[in-house]
Design an enzyme around this catalytic site. Structure first.
Site, mmCIF file in Angstrom:
data_model
loop_
_atom_site.group_PDB
_atom_site.id
_atom_site.type_symbol
_atom_site.label_atom_id
_atom_site.label_comp_id
_atom_site.label_asym_id
_atom_site.label_seq_id
_atom_site.Cartn_x
_atom_site.Cartn_y
_atom_site.Cartn_z
ATOM 1 N N ASP A 77 0.820 -1.214 0.000
ATOM 2 C CA ASP A 77 0.000 0.000 0.000
ATOM 3 C C ASP A 77 0.852 1.261 0.000
ATOM 4 O OD1 ASP A 77 0.783 -0.703 2.655
ATOM 5 O OD2 ASP A 77 -0.710 0.676 3.469
ATOM 6 N N GLU A 137 -0.055 -1.050 5.658
ATOM 7 C CA GLU A 137 1.050 -0.615 6.511
ATOM 8 C C GLU A 137 0.945 0.870 6.843
ATOM 9 O OE1 GLU A 137 5.034 1.015 7.530
ATOM 10 O OE2 GLU A 137 3.766 1.532 5.823
#
Length: 363
Positions: A77, A137
């Site tokens: 991400d 994350e």
């Protein structure tokens, strides 16, 4: 390429070109599915790898019976796309000579491209390798894909050593500082501001807190040969209700970045000593990670990189591996100071050099 359309990733391509392909797939936290699909499909074409998927996280590994197993980990991400018109750090990617621009160029699709290139190329590595690609994350820790994998697939995350491919400018950064947040509260007595002498101003009472933090001398702590610099700062202040009322409550939010020789409880005790006499409440904390550079695999890795290791001042997911008893370091392409910026970029040579160092170590 149009962002978020299914994409076939060529893992045999130049690793910088592979990075561009990853950048072209938008994967802001919570929207990693398309990229996870592409990564899974590409890895399924590697017969030497075992594979498991959980949500938008993928684990792939070799099982050759080697004496050591290492983990290479990276998140899929990114933070949200730039809101500034004309920004270069967006999706799709763009080249300027040998410099690649796009959201995630440094944090951390360059590192993910290196993982994928290694996963495809190293059919007979000298050490068994587990490749971890995880979601969420860049958001609160409770949503972390890595944290979920630790709980659901502990056997897949057993290893002797781990490398997190966060951007480090191609330098090994050992361990990481811990982080903790605190609310420090002052109270007063509300009154009309035209009759201020009838009240007690809680915002004014917070002045001493800010003075102590301003004058605080941060520690530098040696941990296993690396010097971790700490920091203790006010990061937010909230107080008052309206423009004609003396405020009766103020909260100063304080962030402490502490060396990995301390536990979160040690960190709390230290903050309480600095702000003695005030109401201090710990609201969040994450332990740091010792560098683990005394492990033989780490020593071999540092030799392969060929640069003096440094401490990691920020918190990263190496701390999750440390909690599992796995020594871990940060190592990846790109300048970490460019992460999350509207000008996010990485040079092709940095990505290629990262791949070369890891291939030397593993191959």
């Amino acid at each position: 390429m149009t962002a978020n359309l299914p994409a076939a990733l060529d893992l045999s391509a130049d690793v910088a070109a592979l990075t561009a392909s990853l950048l072209d797939i938008e994967s802001v936290s919570g929207n990693e599915r398309t990229l996870a699909d592409a990564v899974e499909t590409a890895l399924q074409a590697c017969p030497h790898l075992e594979l498991v998927r959980d949500g938008d996280s993928i684990i792939a590994r070799t099982s050759l019976g080697r004496a050591e197993r290492v983990i290479l980990a990276g998140h899929l991400d990114t933070v949200p796309l730039p809101g500034v018109p004309g920004s270069r750090g967006t999706v799709p990617s763009a080249w300027d000579g040998e410099v690649l621009y796009g959201r995630g160029a440094t944090d951390m699709k360059g590192g993910v491209a290196v993982q994928l290139a290694l996963a495809a190329a190293l059919t007979e590595p000298a050490r068994d390798v587990t490749y971890v690609f995880y979601d969420h994350e860049e958001v609160e820790a409770s949503l972390s894909g890595l944290g979920r994998l630790v709980t659901r697939f502990p056997d897949w995350l057993t290893a002797d050593f781990a490398v997190l491919l966060e951007p480090t400018d191609g330098t090994v950064e050992g361990g990481c500082n811990g982080t903790a947040r605190f609310n420090v509260t002052t109270t007063g007595r509300a009154a009309h501001s035209a009759r201020a002498w009838m009240g007690e101003n809680a915002i004014h009472a917070a002045g001493d807190i800010l003075t102590r933090l301003r004058d605080h001398e941060p520690l530098t702590v040696d941990v296993d040969g690396l010097a971790y610099r700490e920091s203790l700062n006010a990061v937010m202040i909230k107080g008052g209700t309206t423009g004609n009322v003396i405020p009766d409550r103020t909260v100063v939010e304080v962030n402490y970045r502490f060396a990995p020789d301390k536990s979160p409880d040690d960190a709390e005790a230290y903050v309480r000593s600095v702000l003695e006499g005030y109401d201090v409440e710990r609201t969040d904390a994450a332990a740091g990670a010792r560098p683990g550079l005394n492990h033989p695999a780490a020593a071999d890795f540092v030799a392969a990189v060929g640069a003096e290791p440094k401490p990691k001042y920020g918190w990263t997911d190496v701390a999750r591996f440390s909690e599992l008893g796995i020594p871990a370091v940060n190592f990846g392409p790109g300048d970490p100071l460019l992460a999350h910026s509207d000008n996010e970029h990485v040079s092709a040579d940095e990505i290629r050099e990262c791949l070369r160092a890891l291939k030397t170590w593993l191959g």
